[in-house]
Design a protein around this motif. Structure first.
Motif, PDB file in Angstrom:
ATOM      1  N   ASN A 139      48.643  36.365  40.842  1.00 41.52           N
ATOM      2  CA  ASN A 139      47.286  36.898  40.953  1.00 41.52           C
ATOM      3  C   ASN A 139      46.932  37.839  39.806  1.00 41.52           C
ATOM      4  O   ASN A 139      45.764  38.245  39.679  1.00 41.52           O
ATOM      5  N   SER A 140      47.893  38.190  38.999  1.00 40.66           N
ATOM      6  CA  SER A 140      47.607  38.933  37.768  1.00 40.66           C
ATOM      7  C   SER A 140      47.285  37.965  36.639  1.00 40.66           C
ATOM      8  O   SER A 140      46.329  38.169  35.879  1.00 40.66           O
ATOM      9  N   PHE A 141      48.075  36.902  36.539  1.00 43.48           N
ATOM     10  CA  PHE A 141      47.886  35.949  35.451  1.00 43.48           C
ATOM     11  C   PHE A 141      46.562  35.193  35.564  1.00 43.48           C
ATOM     12  O   PHE A 141      45.833  35.057  34.575  1.00 43.48           O
ATOM     13  N   VAL A 168      40.132  27.958  41.450  1.00 35.94           N
ATOM     14  CA  VAL A 168      41.573  27.987  41.756  1.00 35.94           C
ATOM     15  C   VAL A 168      42.042  29.430  41.916  1.00 35.94           C
ATOM     16  O   VAL A 168      42.788  29.770  42.838  1.00 35.94           O
ATOM     17  N   THR A 169      41.569  30.293  41.018  1.00 33.37           N
ATOM     18  CA  THR A 169      41.939  31.714  41.061  1.00 33.37           C
ATOM     19  C   THR A 169      41.454  32.367  42.343  1.00 33.37           C
ATOM     20  O   THR A 169      42.206  33.102  43.008  1.00 33.37           O
ATOM     21  N   ILE A 170      40.203  32.115  42.706  1.00 30.42           N
ATOM     22  CA  ILE A 170      39.631  32.669  43.932  1.00 30.42           C
ATOM     23  C   ILE A 170      40.402  32.184  45.156  1.00 30.42           C
ATOM     24  O   ILE A 170      40.676  32.954  46.089  1.00 30.42           O
ATOM     25  N   LEU A 204      44.107  43.760  41.225  1.00 31.13           N
ATOM     26  CA  LEU A 204      43.921  44.698  40.120  1.00 31.13           C
ATOM     27  C   LEU A 204      43.133  44.075  38.963  1.00 31.13           C
ATOM     28  O   LEU A 204      42.306  44.740  38.327  1.00 31.13           O
ATOM     29  N   TYR A 205      43.376  42.795  38.691  1.00 30.77           N
ATOM     30  CA  TYR A 205      42.645  42.123  37.611  1.00 30.77           C
ATOM     31  C   TYR A 205      41.485  41.277  38.141  1.00 30.77           C
ATOM     32  O   TYR A 205      40.808  40.599  37.355  1.00 30.77           O
ATOM     33  N   ALA A 206      41.251  41.310  39.437  1.00 29.38           N
ATOM     34  CA  ALA A 206      40.182  40.510  40.040  1.00 29.38           C
ATOM     35  C   ALA A 206      38.794  40.847  39.495  1.00 29.38           C
ATOM     36  O   ALA A 206      37.931  39.964  39.466  1.00 29.38           O
ATOM     37  N   PRO A 207      38.521  42.092  39.053  1.00 26.90           N
ATOM     38  CA  PRO A 207      37.186  42.367  38.491  1.00 26.90           C
ATOM     39  C   PRO A 207      36.812  41.469  37.315  1.00 26.90           C
ATOM     40  O   PRO A 207      35.619  41.326  37.010  1.00 26.90           O
ATOM     41  N   GLY A 221      39.773  47.934  37.485  1.00 23.57           N
ATOM     42  CA  GLY A 221      41.132  47.664  37.933  1.00 23.57           C
ATOM     43  C   GLY A 221      42.125  48.734  37.530  1.00 23.57           C
ATOM     44  O   GLY A 221      42.958  49.177  38.326  1.00 23.57           O
ATOM     45  N   ILE A 222      42.022  49.183  36.269  1.00 25.46           N
ATOM     46  CA  ILE A 222      43.015  50.122  35.741  1.00 25.46           C
ATOM     47  C   ILE A 222      42.932  51.474  36.439  1.00 25.46           C
ATOM     48  O   ILE A 222      43.908  52.239  36.458  1.00 25.46           O
ATOM     49  N   GLY A 223      41.782  51.780  37.032  1.00 26.09           N
ATOM     50  CA  GLY A 223      41.662  53.036  37.774  1.00 26.09           C
ATOM     51  C   GLY A 223      42.674  53.127  38.901  1.00 26.09           C
ATOM     52  O   GLY A 223      43.217  54.210  39.177  1.00 26.09           O
ATOM     53  N   MET A 224      42.948  52.004  39.564  1.00 26.62           N
ATOM     54  CA  MET A 224      43.954  51.989  40.635  1.00 26.62           C
ATOM     55  C   MET A 224      45.337  52.282  40.074  1.00 26.62           C
ATOM     56  O   MET A 224      46.122  53.034  40.666  1.00 26.62           O
TER      57      MET A 224
END
Length: 332
Positions: A139-141, A168-170, A204-207, A221-224
């Motif tokens: 889910n990061s890639f 596919v990602t969703i 985390l990278y979903a945005p 994402g990086i705020g988390m």
């Protein structure tokens, strides 16, 4: 390790295992008050970000950690020196943009490894350690891959391919979240923080899936990541102050809360100024560092990369010294 990182389950979820409120809040502010877009960016990257980078140097307070670095001179000093030399050469003699791109890859590795590492904090056996790791990596890639296809203009790429990657990602992300929630429902007390941290690492990278600029997606994402890191460092710092007797003048001063607070504030202020004035605010993409003052940006830039490198070792609990001097204060 199944023990909680803090004594407060709610606080732990909000700041460590499940700080997903950050991208939601960021997205809300971005849409409701778009005029302050730059303010949100500066707060994430210049305040939280530099707080998180500055917190790395707290590791040096403990004399045993400094002695540990001396015993591993090659990894603690030689490799970082060579890395600095590499980035100096790339930045000033080839291209700042290339140096920044390579650093971004290092950053992605660093952030993803932290997400994986936090799931491992809550794992109770081999299965609960491996599955969340795999899910976080996938889910990061996928969102990053989609973001690359979306933001980089590739002439020969068909839009249908980009749409396929998106769906596919969703699908993978939604399946991960639903499965985590199902486990959470079946055994909340036992797996709550494990499920929370798996979801956090996965989104985390979903945005990058949203219809916003890449810089805003990155900030959401990086705020988390920043909040998680700062919280863990604070936990270790305060627990060490209560349990260790510091005899030397340096150790006593360095472990003074006021001194540390002033150091962090000054660090944030100086690095923030260097980041702000060291780039061209009117340029985009490869001309981002066209400013004649880009050498100012290079200073915090290289500190960031040293942080990425140092964190490869600071949280390596398989090492006896790290487990004793850091890991033992993380759990309690």
């Amino acid at each position: 390790m199944s023990r909680l990182t803090t004594k407060s389950n709610i606080l732990e979820a909000v700041l460590v295992s499940f700080p997903v409120w950050i991208p939601f809040l960021y997205y809300f502010l971005l849409n409701e008050f778009p005029a302050y877009e730059l303010l949100y960016l500066y707060f994430i990257f210049f305040v939280l970000g530099e707080f998180h980078f500055g917190a790395t140097w707290v590791f040096l307070i403990d004399k045993s950690n400094r002695d540990f670095m001396s015993q591993h001179f090659f990894y603690a000093y030689t490799v970082p020196f060579l890395m600095v030399l590499f980035f100096v050469s790339t930045w000033f003699f080839i291209s700042p943009f290339i140096a920044f791109f390579l650093s971004t890859l290092f950053n992605i590795f660093h952030v993803t490894r932290q997400s994986v590492g936090i799931t491992k904090l809550y794992a109770i056996d081999s299965l609960t350690r491996k599955i969340p790791q795999l899910l976080v990596y996938i889910n990061s890639f996928m969102p990053l891959f989609y973001g690359f296809l979306k933001y980089v203009d590739i002439d020969f790429l068909n839009n249908n391919i980009i749409d396929l990657v998106f769906y596919v990602t969703i699908t993978i992300l939604a399946t991960t979240i639903l499965c985590s929630l199902a486990v959470l429902f079946l055994s909340f007390k036992k797996y709550s923080n494990l499920c929370f941290s798996t979801i956090t690492g996965s989104v985390l990278y979903a945005p990058f899936l949203l219809d916003i600029s890449f810089i805003q997606a990155g900030a959401m994402g990086i705020g988390m990541h920043y909040i998680q890191y700062i919280t863990l460092q604070l936990i270790i710092f305060f627990r060490k102050r209560k349990t260790i007797s510091y005899l030397g003048l340096f150790d006593k001063v360095a472990n003074n809360l006021i001194v540390i607070s002033v150091f962090i504030l000054i660090y944030i202020f100086i690095m923030g100024l260097l980041l702000y004035f060291g780039r061209d605010h009117t340029a985009r993409s490869d001309e981002f560092f066209a400013s004649g003052l880009n050498f100012l940006y290079f200073i915090p830039f290289i500190m960031h990369n040293i942080h990425f490198y140092a964190d490869m070792f600071i949280w390596k609990f398989s090492n006896p010294h790290i487990r004793k001097n850091i890991g033992s204060f993380l759990f309690g």
